[in-house]
Design a protein around this motif. Structure first.
Motif, mmCIF file in Angstrom:
data_model
loop_
_atom_site.group_PDB
_atom_site.id
_atom_site.type_symbol
_atom_site.label_atom_id
_atom_site.label_comp_id
_atom_site.label_asym_id
_atom_site.label_seq_id
_atom_site.Cartn_x
_atom_site.Cartn_y
_atom_site.Cartn_z
ATOM 1 N N GLU A 1 4.445 10.877 0.105
ATOM 2 C CA GLU A 1 5.815 10.818 0.611
ATOM 3 C C GLU A 1 5.788 10.070 1.943
ATOM 4 O O GLU A 1 4.929 10.336 2.788
ATOM 5 C CB GLU A 1 6.316 12.240 0.816
ATOM 6 N N VAL A 2 6.709 9.149 2.134
ATOM 7 C CA VAL A 2 6.758 8.387 3.386
ATOM 8 C C VAL A 2 7.204 9.313 4.510
ATOM 9 O O VAL A 2 8.225 9.985 4.403
ATOM 10 C CB VAL A 2 7.709 7.174 3.279
ATOM 11 N N VAL B 1 2.225 8.260 5.752
ATOM 12 C CA VAL B 1 2.662 8.971 4.554
ATOM 13 C C VAL B 1 1.979 10.332 4.571
ATOM 14 O O VAL B 1 1.017 10.547 5.306
ATOM 15 C CB VAL B 1 2.322 8.203 3.248
ATOM 16 N N ILE B 2 2.474 11.262 3.757
ATOM 17 C CA ILE B 2 1.810 12.552 3.610
ATOM 18 C C ILE B 2 1.461 12.750 2.144
ATOM 19 O O ILE B 2 2.182 12.300 1.251
ATOM 20 C CB ILE B 2 2.660 13.725 4.141
ATOM 21 N N ASP B 3 0.337 13.425 1.934
ATOM 22 C CA ASP B 3 -0.070 13.717 0.563
ATOM 23 C C ASP B 3 0.529 15.061 0.139
ATOM 24 O O ASP B 3 1.287 15.684 0.892
ATOM 25 C CB ASP B 3 -1.598 13.665 0.411
ATOM 26 N N ARG C 1 0.840 -1.206 0.000
ATOM 27 C CA ARG C 1 0.000 0.000 0.000
ATOM 28 C C ARG C 1 0.868 1.247 0.000
ATOM 29 O O ARG C 1 0.570 2.211 -0.685
ATOM 30 C CB ARG C 1 -0.926 -0.010 1.218
ATOM 31 N N ILE C 2 1.975 1.234 0.753
ATOM 32 C CA ILE C 2 2.886 2.386 0.751
ATOM 33 C C ILE C 2 3.452 2.592 -0.651
ATOM 34 O O ILE C 2 3.497 3.720 -1.147
ATOM 35 C CB ILE C 2 4.015 2.209 1.785
ATOM 36 N N ALA C 3 3.875 1.522 -1.291
ATOM 37 C CA ALA C 3 4.424 1.634 -2.650
ATOM 38 C C ALA C 3 3.397 2.250 -3.600
ATOM 39 O O ALA C 3 3.737 3.120 -4.415
ATOM 40 C CB ALA C 3 4.869 0.265 -3.147
ATOM 41 N N ALA C 4 2.147 1.831 -3.498
ATOM 42 C CA ALA C 4 1.095 2.374 -4.364
ATOM 43 C C ALA C 4 0.870 3.859 -4.071
ATOM 44 O O ALA C 4 0.683 4.664 -5.000
ATOM 45 C CB ALA C 4 -0.203 1.585 -4.178
#
Length: 114
Positions: free
Chosen positions: A84-85, A101-103, A74-77
């Motif tokens: 951004e992680v 993560v942040i958008d 999910r992080i990769a997607a």
């Protein structure tokens, strides 16, 4: 795939006062009560109080954690889609993993893998 918003964590500076306030709000005793985290199970959701949220983790407000099957996938997607992680996956006990993560607008998105 996500299983919905399951957990919300509030950063607090005084755990004793916060525990009294949220206990009064929920009308319930904590399901987890440690010096590092106090948790409640309320109406099918987990609500947490984190006394290290402000200083150690830079939390400026509550973070909702979306429950996912595979946190790394999910992080990769999300990164591929522009996120951004902020916090890499880490085990918070019992094999439960969390990450943030942040958008593009600096909104924090929490992820939780049971």
């Amino acid at each position: 795939m996500t299983d919905g918003l399951q957990t919300i964590v509030y950063p607090v500076t005084d755990l004793v006062k916060a525990k009294a306030l949220y206990g009064a709000l929920f009308g319930a005793e904590p399901t987890a009560d440690t010096p590092h985290y106090v948790g409640y199970a309320v109406a099918g959701q987990d609500i947490g109080l984190d006394p290290n949220g402000h200083a150690a983790k830079g939390m400026t407000g509550p973070i909702g954690y979306w429950q996912v099957d595979d946190i790394n996938k999910r992080i990769a997607a999300l990164v591929e889609a522009g996120a951004e992680v902020r916090e890499e996956p880490r085990d918070v006990g019992g094999g439960k993993l969390i990450a943030t993560v942040i958008d593009a607008d600096d909104n924090v998105i929490g992820l939780l893998q049971p």
